[in-house]
Scaffold this active site. Structure first.
Site, PDB file in Angstrom:
ATOM      1  N   CYS A 121     -13.351   0.113  -5.052  1.00  0.00           N
ATOM      2  CA  CYS A 121     -12.948   1.345  -4.341  1.00  0.00           C
ATOM      3  C   CYS A 121     -12.154   2.276  -5.261  1.00  0.00           C
ATOM      4  CB  CYS A 121     -12.131   1.019  -3.098  1.00  0.00           C
ATOM      5  SG  CYS A 121     -13.073   0.227  -1.785  1.00  0.00           S
ATOM      6  N   ASP A 122     -12.702   2.590  -6.409  1.00  0.00           N
ATOM      7  CA  ASP A 122     -12.028   3.459  -7.367  1.00  0.00           C
ATOM      8  C   ASP A 122     -12.407   4.920  -7.140  1.00  0.00           C
ATOM      9  OD1 ASP A 122     -10.135   3.604  -9.316  1.00  0.00           O
ATOM     10  OD2 ASP A 122     -11.466   3.148 -10.982  1.00  0.00           O
ATOM     11  N   THR A 152     -23.472  -5.403 -18.275  1.00  0.00           N
ATOM     12  CA  THR A 152     -23.155  -4.002 -17.993  1.00  0.00           C
ATOM     13  C   THR A 152     -23.131  -3.146 -19.250  1.00  0.00           C
ATOM     14  OG1 THR A 152     -20.788  -4.554 -18.036  1.00  0.00           O
ATOM     15  CG2 THR A 152     -21.885  -4.511 -15.890  1.00  0.00           C
ATOM     16  N   HIS A 155      -1.839   3.187  -7.312  1.00  0.00           N
ATOM     17  CA  HIS A 155      -3.112   3.876  -7.570  1.00  0.00           C
ATOM     18  C   HIS A 155      -2.856   5.302  -8.071  1.00  0.00           C
ATOM     19  CE1 HIS A 155      -5.045   0.452  -5.793  1.00  0.00           C
ATOM     20  NE2 HIS A 155      -4.466   0.660  -4.627  1.00  0.00           N
ATOM     21  N   ARG A 168     -11.658 -12.476 -11.033  1.00  0.00           N
ATOM     22  CA  ARG A 168     -11.154 -13.007  -9.762  1.00  0.00           C
ATOM     23  C   ARG A 168     -12.016 -12.557  -8.590  1.00  0.00           C
ATOM     24  NH1 ARG A 168      -5.874 -11.465 -11.842  1.00  0.00           N
ATOM     25  NH2 ARG A 168      -4.472 -13.253 -12.125  1.00  0.00           N
ATOM     26  N   ARG A 199      -3.484  -9.792 -18.894  1.00  0.00           N
ATOM     27  CA  ARG A 199      -3.973 -10.510 -17.711  1.00  0.00           C
ATOM     28  C   ARG A 199      -3.009 -10.312 -16.549  1.00  0.00           C
ATOM     29  NH1 ARG A 199      -5.291 -14.370 -21.890  1.00  0.00           N
ATOM     30  NH2 ARG A 199      -3.185 -15.210 -21.665  1.00  0.00           N
ATOM     31  N   ARG A 200      -3.562  -9.891 -15.407  1.00  0.00           N
ATOM     32  CA  ARG A 200      -2.717  -9.624 -14.252  1.00  0.00           C
ATOM     33  C   ARG A 200      -2.049 -10.900 -13.753  1.00  0.00           C
ATOM     34  NH1 ARG A 200      -5.932  -5.803 -10.140  1.00  0.00           N
ATOM     35  NH2 ARG A 200      -4.030  -6.208  -8.952  1.00  0.00           N
ATOM     36  N   ASP A 218     -21.845  -9.716 -15.866  1.00  0.00           N
ATOM     37  CA  ASP A 218     -20.491  -9.412 -16.307  1.00  0.00           C
ATOM     38  C   ASP A 218     -20.581  -8.454 -17.496  1.00  0.00           C
ATOM     39  OD1 ASP A 218     -17.788 -10.585 -15.241  1.00  0.00           O
ATOM     40  OD2 ASP A 218     -17.498 -10.291 -17.383  1.00  0.00           O
ATOM     41  N   ASP A 274     -10.609  -0.340   1.181  1.00  0.00           N
ATOM     42  CA  ASP A 274      -9.674  -0.554   0.079  1.00  0.00           C
ATOM     43  C   ASP A 274      -8.537  -1.517   0.396  1.00  0.00           C
ATOM     44  OD1 ASP A 274      -8.100   0.982   1.709  1.00  0.00           O
ATOM     45  OD2 ASP A 274      -7.685   2.556   0.236  1.00  0.00           O
ATOM     46  N   LYS A 327       0.830  -1.201   0.000  1.00  0.00           N
ATOM     47  CA  LYS A 327       0.000   0.000   0.000  1.00  0.00           C
ATOM     48  C   LYS A 327       0.865   1.251   0.000  1.00  0.00           C
ATOM     49  CE  LYS A 327      -3.953  -0.292   0.014  1.00  0.00           C
ATOM     50  NZ  LYS A 327      -4.918  -0.464  -1.112  1.00  0.00           N
TER      51      LYS A 327
END
Length: 353
Positions: free
Chosen positions: A261-262, A213, A95, A189, A129-130, A209, A298, A77
């Site tokens: 939490c954006d 949306t 962030h 995920r 992809r992360r 998904d 967050d 963080k």
């Protein structure tokens, strides 16, 4: 070639109990020739003695600021506000690439010191992809807290626990009424984690998904009693909740858990709140009549620090072992430079200007 020197820093946030590298994986790094320094940290879920036994050097909390220039500082963080000039390469969740509050100031600190941010959120393969994420546990806990709140069993302050104990609290008790739930971003995920928690609680959620949306059925959304948002938008999309929706007299929605939490980002899909909630006060009432409660924490996975750290460390380990070979790390560095260009930050900019 000079061996990679990783420096695992203490987290300054008091509620951050996780670690990106657990002791077992620290041993694997050391065995592969990585120099590893681990700062003392009283809140980290794994004691410093386990890292020392794995072959790591121990250092005082916050001493990364005076580490050798070629050190890679590893965390999760936010950094402390000082020093104003960041001279190292830092690996953590910054962030700072979607114009969040404080983003420009942070990137100026890196520019002023000649360091770089290798943001874990953008550590991805060639298809985007992360490669290392806490998403499953964030979704799991986001849904778990929403269930407990809706059933009147969420207590504050929140405290770290383990999955077995948390699952016990999620089990349906005599007298618990049925309720309708919606998971948005159900196939990712975080969405999988949210669905797992709902299943433990005996709730069968509606799952949306991308297809749902794109053509958002707002009336159906508001007709659910609990909603968990697991969508992290990367391009502008119509918001899922608007201020006008809060006033809708027919709204059945009573509990919203925002895993993403954006807040503060122009890409925020829930622009109905302007600050996150905390472990001390995990729930905020957004609207009085009809009531609507918000959970927006967050660092949710820190509530299950052992399980979430073990999973994350296992996925990050191979990336750290390949640190000097470019690839995903090279893309991270490219994204950092692109973010600076987008904000007009150039070499020579001083922090705070």
């Amino acid at each position: 070639m000079t061996p990679l020197h990783l420096w695992l820093r203490h987290e300054v946030r008091p509620t951050e109990r996780r670690t990106p590298i657990v002791p077992g994986d620290a041993r694997r790094l050391v065995e592969r020739g990585v120099r590893l320094t681990v700062e003392e940290s009283p809140q980290r879920i794994f004691p410093i003695e386990e890292y020392e036994a794995a072959g790591a050097r121990v250092a005082p909390a916050g001493s990364w600021v005076s580490a050798p220039a070629d050190t890679v500082v590893l965390g999760l963080k936010e950094l402390p506000d000082e020093p104003a000039r960041l001279t190292h390469r830092h690996v953590y969740f910054g962030h700072a690439y979607k114009r969040q509050p404080g983003a420009a100031e942070l990137l100026r600190r890196f520019t002023a010191g000649g360091g770089a941010l290798l943001d874990l959120e953008y550590l991805a393969d060639g298809q985007g992809r992360r490669l290392a994420a806490f998403g499953f546990w964030a979704g799991y806990l986001g849904a778990a807290l929403a269930v407990l709140q809706h059933r009147g069993r969420l207590t504050a302050p929140l405290r770290p626990t383990d999955k077995g104990a948390l699952d016990e609290t999620l089990l349906r008790a005599p007298g618990d009424p049925d309720f309708t739930a919606l998971v948005i971003g159900a196939l990712g995920r975080s969405g999988r984690g949210a669905r797992t928690a709902f299943a433990t609680a005996g709730v069968d959620p509606t799952c949306w998904d991308l297809a749902e949306t794109r053509a958002l059925d707002r009336r159906t959304l508001l007709d659910h009693e609990v909603m968990v948002n697991c969508v992290l938008a990367t391009t502008p999309v119509p918001p899922f909740l608007r201020d006008t929706d809060l006033d809708a007299p027919a709204r059945r929605l009573r509990t919203v858990s925002d895993v993403t939490c954006d807040v503060g980002s122009p890409l925020n899909v829930l622009p109905v709140y302007d600050r996150t909630t905390e472990w001390t006060e995990p729930v905020r009432r957004l609207h009085k009549d009809p009531p609507l409660d918000l959970i927006a924490i967050d660092n949710l996975p820190s509530l299950l620090p052992r399980e979430s750290s073990i999973d994350f460390s296992a996925s990050l380990l191979p990336q750290l072992l390949a640190f000097e070979t470019g690839g995903a790390w090279g893309r991270c560095l490219d994204r950092y430079h692109r973010a600076r260009r987008e904000l007009g930050i150039v070499e020579g900019d001083a922090a705070g200007e």
